[in-house]
Scaffold this active site. Sequence first.
Site, PDB file in Angstrom:
ATOM      1  NE  ARG A 185      -4.160  -1.706   0.181  1.00 17.71           N
ATOM      2  CZ  ARG A 185      -4.214  -2.814  -0.535  1.00 17.71           C
ATOM      3  NH1 ARG A 185      -3.190  -3.114  -1.340  1.00 17.71           N
ATOM      4  NH2 ARG A 185      -5.249  -3.624  -0.468  1.00 17.71           N
ATOM      5  CD  GLU A 214      -2.556   3.172  -6.100  1.00 17.11           C
ATOM      6  OE1 GLU A 214      -3.553   2.546  -6.531  1.00 17.11           O
ATOM      7  OE2 GLU A 214      -1.604   2.612  -5.549  1.00 17.11           O
ATOM      8  CG  HIS A 233      -2.484  -0.910  -7.589  1.00 17.04           C
ATOM      9  ND1 HIS A 233      -3.039  -0.164  -6.599  1.00 17.04           N
ATOM     10  CD2 HIS A 233      -2.469  -2.192  -7.126  1.00 17.04           C
ATOM     11  CE1 HIS A 233      -3.364  -0.943  -5.572  1.00 17.04           C
ATOM     12  NE2 HIS A 233      -3.028  -2.183  -5.881  1.00 17.04           N
TER      13      HIS A 233
END
Length: 498
Positions: A185, A214, A233
Amino acid sequence: MSPGTKVTREVLEAGRGRLRVVGRAGVGIDNVDLQAATEAGCLVVNAPTANTVAAAEHGIALLACMARNVSQADAALKAGKWQRAKYVGVSLVGKTLAIMGFGKVGSEVARRAKGLGMHVIAHDPYAPADKARAIGAELVSFEEAIAKADFISLHMPLTPATSKVFNDESFGKMKTGVWIINVARGGVIDEDALVRALDSGKVAQAALDVFTVEPPAKDSKLVLHENVTVTPHLGASTVEAQEGVAIEIAEAVGGALRGALAATAVNAPMVPAEVLSELAPYVSLAEKLGRLAVQLVAGESGIKGVKVVYTSARDPDDLDTRLLRAMVTKGIVEPVSSTFVNLVNADYTAKQRGMRIAEERVSHDNAAAEAPLESIQVRLSHVQSKFAGAISDGGDIVVVGRVKYGVPHLTVVGPYEVDVSLEGNLILCRQIDQPGMIGKVGNILGRRNVNVSFMSVGRTSRGKQAIMAIGVDEEPDKKTLEKIGAIPAVEEFVFLEL
């Protein structure tokens, strides 16, 4: 459903009771209103295991890519530059990899890193040591892990305790020229601090798949840094993982529709109103005792044996303790994990974490007692404590509580009897029993505008050892706690969030 789909209270209310299950094809369920779903009797399930290998493989991919400057060399060559000397890499064999967070993904990364000839150490406050040894990893403290590592790979959940845990201070304790990989994370890293560490050379390179925000800003100094490799990601983005997640969530939803409660359920099933009404304060007490106990554990010792002792005047058949056991598990696990624990998945969660939870019932001699429970005791065995006063004569961390006037109270810590409400937060001080201690500590907190709600002192004998339990509304700052610790008679103290 995907991460972009929002299941809000309005959506659930529009279902008018007909919506029976919500399936999240992945781990995170931030886009589901869990409270509203529970109120509506709608089960929420997720798919937490199918993308484990994909995330681990991506971590290894970033590790190797960074060590050999693959992304930078690729960009240079495509720009017409042949720079063999500039992009000399480093070998992985023989290097020390610290894995921060030894859960499903972290342990899979460890297996693969061992295959690359790396020495693997790991930090996870509550991972079973035997599980790490079986893989060939050594569990160490946070400080030791970051100080010894050549490479550091992050696999910890984002919790209040881990938010920005990698900051200027922690970077400063690392080897000069350390390498950082993050597929966990983004919020566990202070991104501004990482940029400073990269600029100074303290961190040689970083490979990041996740970010605090993000997508990150287009002008992000971190993303544009020449010594940073980035991906958007992609940890779970493989064909196989996507298919596995789809199958796992379909099976969970299908089981829920057939009435089977899967271990991947992330919200509590509905409890009959009459049972919940009677047990409500004890449910809160059980969770708070678990939460208190886990914060007394020294991080590197791990938790295996948990014993819950119920003192009650009721017949065993008239007291179903499954919900209470689940709430003790919830209190122990949730402060250090992103796992949601409830009656459905509590035993599964405990088993996955190597915890053995035993229960014992002690008969209370007051047969006329109307309350379902006299007290609840939580005992953690074979652990080290960061607060020695919580260790009982038998060598276990022991906390006991009871419900008074409908409010959970702490009544025993280790060998000491206290009486303090478990509302707000708690400070425990072990000191030499002498006059004036309550006033000294109270004055320090008062001068720092920390409101004291309760204060209780328990002692073994007059003039010997004593414990002061102080309920506070706010979290005192570091300087305030240091002043309490500096009182000559205070031998140790700990702040506990409840």
